[in-house]
Enzyme design. Structure first.
Site, short mmCIF file in Angstrom:
data_model
loop_
_atom_site.label_atom_id
_atom_site.label_comp_id
_atom_site.label_asym_id
_atom_site.label_seq_id
_atom_site.Cartn_x
_atom_site.Cartn_y
_atom_site.Cartn_z
N LYS A 51 6.39 4.44 5.19
CA LYS A 51 5.98 4.38 3.78
C LYS A 51 4.50 4.00 3.74
CE LYS A 51 5.41 1.68 0.36
NZ LYS A 51 4.45 2.49 -0.35
N GLU A 97 2.19 -8.22 9.77
CA GLU A 97 0.74 -8.36 9.98
C GLU A 97 0.13 -8.53 8.61
OE1 GLU A 97 -0.62 -8.49 12.91
OE2 GLU A 97 0.99 -7.75 14.18
N CYS A 113 -8.68 -6.62 7.29
CA CYS A 113 -8.03 -7.93 7.39
C CYS A 113 -8.83 -8.88 8.27
CB CYS A 113 -6.62 -7.75 7.94
SG CYS A 113 -6.61 -6.86 9.51
N GLU A 126 -7.79 -14.88 0.12
CA GLU A 126 -8.39 -13.64 0.60
C GLU A 126 -8.93 -12.84 -0.60
OE1 GLU A 126 -5.66 -10.63 2.04
OE2 GLU A 126 -6.94 -10.31 3.79
P1 NAD Z 1 0.30 -4.72 -0.05
O1 NAD Z 1 1.08 -5.85 0.52
O2 NAD Z 1 0.11 -4.66 -1.50
O3 NAD Z 1 0.93 -3.31 0.36
C1 NAD Z 1 1.14 -2.96 1.71
C2 NAD Z 1 2.26 -1.93 1.76
O4 NAD Z 1 3.46 -2.58 1.37
C3 NAD Z 1 2.08 -0.75 0.80
O5 NAD Z 1 2.57 0.42 1.42
C4 NAD Z 1 2.96 -1.16 -0.36
O6 NAD Z 1 3.42 -0.08 -1.12
C5 NAD Z 1 4.10 -1.82 0.37
N1 NAD Z 1 4.93 -2.69 -0.45
C6 NAD Z 1 4.61 -3.33 -1.59
N2 NAD Z 1 5.68 -4.01 -2.06
C7 NAD Z 1 6.68 -3.80 -1.19
C8 NAD Z 1 8.04 -4.22 -1.12
N3 NAD Z 1 8.57 -4.99 -2.06
N4 NAD Z 1 8.77 -3.84 -0.06
C9 NAD Z 1 8.23 -3.07 0.91
N5 NAD Z 1 6.98 -2.60 0.88
C10 NAD Z 1 6.21 -2.96 -0.15
O7 NAD Z 1 -1.09 -4.74 0.72
P2 NAD Z 1 -2.35 -3.81 0.45
O8 NAD Z 1 -3.01 -4.29 -0.80
O9 NAD Z 1 -1.96 -2.39 0.59
O10 NAD Z 1 -3.26 -4.15 1.72
C11 NAD Z 1 -4.17 -5.19 1.77
C12 NAD Z 1 -3.59 -6.37 2.53
O11 NAD Z 1 -3.20 -5.97 3.83
C13 NAD Z 1 -4.61 -7.47 2.75
O12 NAD Z 1 -3.99 -8.70 2.51
C14 NAD Z 1 -4.97 -7.34 4.20
O13 NAD Z 1 -5.43 -8.52 4.81
C15 NAD Z 1 -3.68 -6.89 4.78
N6 NAD Z 1 -3.89 -6.25 6.07
C16 NAD Z 1 -3.50 -6.91 7.20
C17 NAD Z 1 -3.73 -6.33 8.45
C18 NAD Z 1 -3.31 -7.03 9.71
O14 NAD Z 1 -3.24 -6.37 10.74
N7 NAD Z 1 -3.03 -8.32 9.67
C19 NAD Z 1 -4.34 -5.09 8.53
C20 NAD Z 1 -4.73 -4.45 7.36
C21 NAD Z 1 -4.49 -5.04 6.12
#
Ligand code: NAD
Length: 480
Positions: free
Chosen positions: A173, A248, A282, A384
């Site tokens: 997804k 992550e 991130c 963040e």
């Molecule tokens: P997000 O948590 O909003 O979304 C991430 C993914 O999760 C998307 O595909 C979203 O549709 C999905 N999602 C949302 N609600 C869900 C649910 N209830 N069940 C399952 N999936 C769901 O994050 P974002 O805004 O897309 O990304 C930014 C965040 O990601 C930042 O906090 C960043 O630090 C983090 N990030 C972490 C890493 C790492 O390796 N630690 C790498 C990249 C980004």
């Protein structure tokens, strides 16, 4: 306008409810394609296809799986120009970033895990002539791979490559905000004859697609990258189901510059760490700790460096920063800058939306922003922001900076700049972070364990850690 489609059992399918939502081009704020507003019924279809495909894929010889993944990597490279343009248009990132980082990494991820499985080993424990234990590792089933918008194809492939290489099948997804390159990947899979049902991609919102995917009884493995709040939600839902989960999550990473650092190197790295991909990585160093002796000279040189960074058309090679991923996210980041001002933060440079001319006038641009005068414990330095915003914080001693660096709920990464090798090791040993760099930032070896401590995540991915995560060990004890 182009309709993005789900990829299920080797076919491109409309969502079963035939509903779509708008997909924006952040560089100019226009709608340019439609994203499937999929729901539980599409997830059921995709998980069913993946479960069926698991029967043969998990028994497919390693070499054959490896060859197929290498073929996919080749095809990504052959289509790289289209993927670079698509990633930039969908996300707002510069084409330069997509060309140098995102798209090459996508094919590298596939190559890395396609070949890693050929070099894996199993364990044997002998019991003094009494018995032998051998431990094999087997694929688990359907892996749910959920990825964010900041590095769309890069992070999607970082998950699907080890999952598929080890013999699992996948329902992926991608983020609903950046679905385009995942869609192009599904077209590529069809073109090269990738086996049906092995990889499935379902588009849509987290609540409507993510929830049914993570709670489906036939998805025993969840690999999630995204925000800490979403991670908590997934952990709460899946823990009672005893699913194998890797999370992550976010970070608030310290970048520590000691007075004895290589000054110019530290300036370059600090700017890269703060503003790469518009600060939407991130690992970005958003808290810049500078030792008092060099605070003023470093601040001046840093601000000068930032003043030379160009914000503009993501397609133009000369620009360092493109657009923020969405209007909502841009407003969130601008809101945080306003909050910083109210808390007494002084904006040294940036601090506002960049309005470009012509066709890009409605794009979501923010000037790289440097703030000073905020304490480490204020919300701006604790939460963040995930944008082009960095706060400068002076410190005096090693002990003081270690305490401040660790005083957040996050523990993803940290960078230390010093020419004193003993100090580098000492500080690294005391920082609560899964990844620490000394005199560099984001230098990545795909073999290392990648992940965070505290609320930055659970588990590690990368190298053999990924191969282990996507497999279940089984010990067989044989009496001699
Ligand atoms: P997000 O948590 O909003 O979304 C991430 C993914 O999760 C998307 O595909 C979203 O549709 C999905 N999602 C949302 N609600 C869900 C649910 N209830 N069940 C399952 N999936 C769901 O994050 P974002 O805004 O897309 O990304 C930014 C965040 O990601 C930042 O906090 C960043 O630090 C983090 N990030 C972490 C890493 C790492 O390796 N630690 C790498 C990249 C980004």
């Amino acid at each position: 306008m182009e309709k993005i489609l789900n990829y299920i059992n080797g076919e491109l399918l409309e969502p079963s409810n035939r509903s779509y939502f708008e997909n924006y081009n952040p560089s100019n704020g226009s709608v340019y394609s439609w994203v499937p507003d999929s729901d539980e019924s599409d997830i059921k279809l995709a998980v069913g296809a993946a479960k069926e495909a698991f029967k043969s894929w998990s028994k497919t010889p390693k070499q054959e799986r490896s060859n197929l993944l290498l073929k996919l990597a080749d095809a990504i490279e052959e289509n790289s120009e289209e993927l670079i343009r698509a990633e930039s248009r969908d996300n707002g990132k510069t084409e330069t970033q997509a060309r140098n980082v995102d798209i090459p990494r996508a094919s590298t991820n596939l190559r890395f895990f396609a070949t890693a499985i050929l070099h894996d080993h199993s364990e044997l424990h002998e019991m003094d002539g009494d018995a032998l234990n051998y431990t094999s590792r087997q694929a688990i089933g359907v892996a749910a791979c959920i990825s964010p918008w900041n590095l769309p194809l890069y992070l999607l492939t970082w998950k699907i490559a080890p999952a598929l290489a080890t013999g699992n099948t996948v329902v992926a997804k991608p983020s609903e905000i950046t679905p385009m390159t995942a869609f192009l990947l599904s077209k590529i899979c069809i073109e090269i004859g990738f086996p049906k049902g092995v990889l499935n991609i379902v588009h849509g919102y987290g609540s409507k697609v993510g929830d049914p995917l993570t709670t489906h009884p036939d998805t025993p493995i969840i690999s999630f990258t995204g925000g800490t709040q979403t991670g908590k939600h997934i952990a709460a839902l899946t823990a009672p189901m005893f699913k194998k989960t890797s999370l992550e999550l976010g970070g608030k990473n310290p970048n520590i510059v000691f007075a004895d650092a290589d000054f110019n190197q530290a300036i370059d790295m600090a700017a890269k760490a703060a503003f790469s991909n518009q600060g939407q990585i991130c690992l970005c160093g958003s808290r810049l700790f500078i030792q008092k002796e060099i605070y003023h000279s470093f601040k001046d040189a840093f601000v000068q460096k930032v003043s030379a960074l160009k914000v503009g058309d993501p397609k133009a090679n000369e620009n360092d920063l493109g657009a923020m991923v969405s209007e909502t996210h841009m407003k969130k980041v601008l809101g945080k800058i306003e909050e910083a001002k109210k808390l007494g933060g002084k904006i040294l440079i940036g601090g506002e939306r960049a309005i470009l001319g012509g066709e890009l006038r409605n794009g979501y641009y923010i000037r790289p922003t440097v703030i000073e005068g905020l304490s480490n414990d204020c919300t701006i330095n604790q939460e963040e922001i995930f944008g082009p915003v960095v706060c400068l914080i002076p410190f005096e001693t090693e002990e003081e900076v270690i305490e401040m660096a660790n005083a957040t709920k996050y523990g993803l990464s940290a960078s230390i700049f010093t020419e004193n090798i003993g100090r580098g090791h000492r500080v690294a040993a005391n920082i609560d972070a899964g990844i620490v760099w000394i005199n560099t930032w984001i230098t990545r070896d795909l073999r290392i364990p990648f992940g965070g401590m505290k609320q930055s995540g659970l588990g590690r991915e990368g190298g053999f850690k990924s191969l282990q995560f996507f497999t279940e060990p089984k010990n067989v004890c044989v009496k001699i």
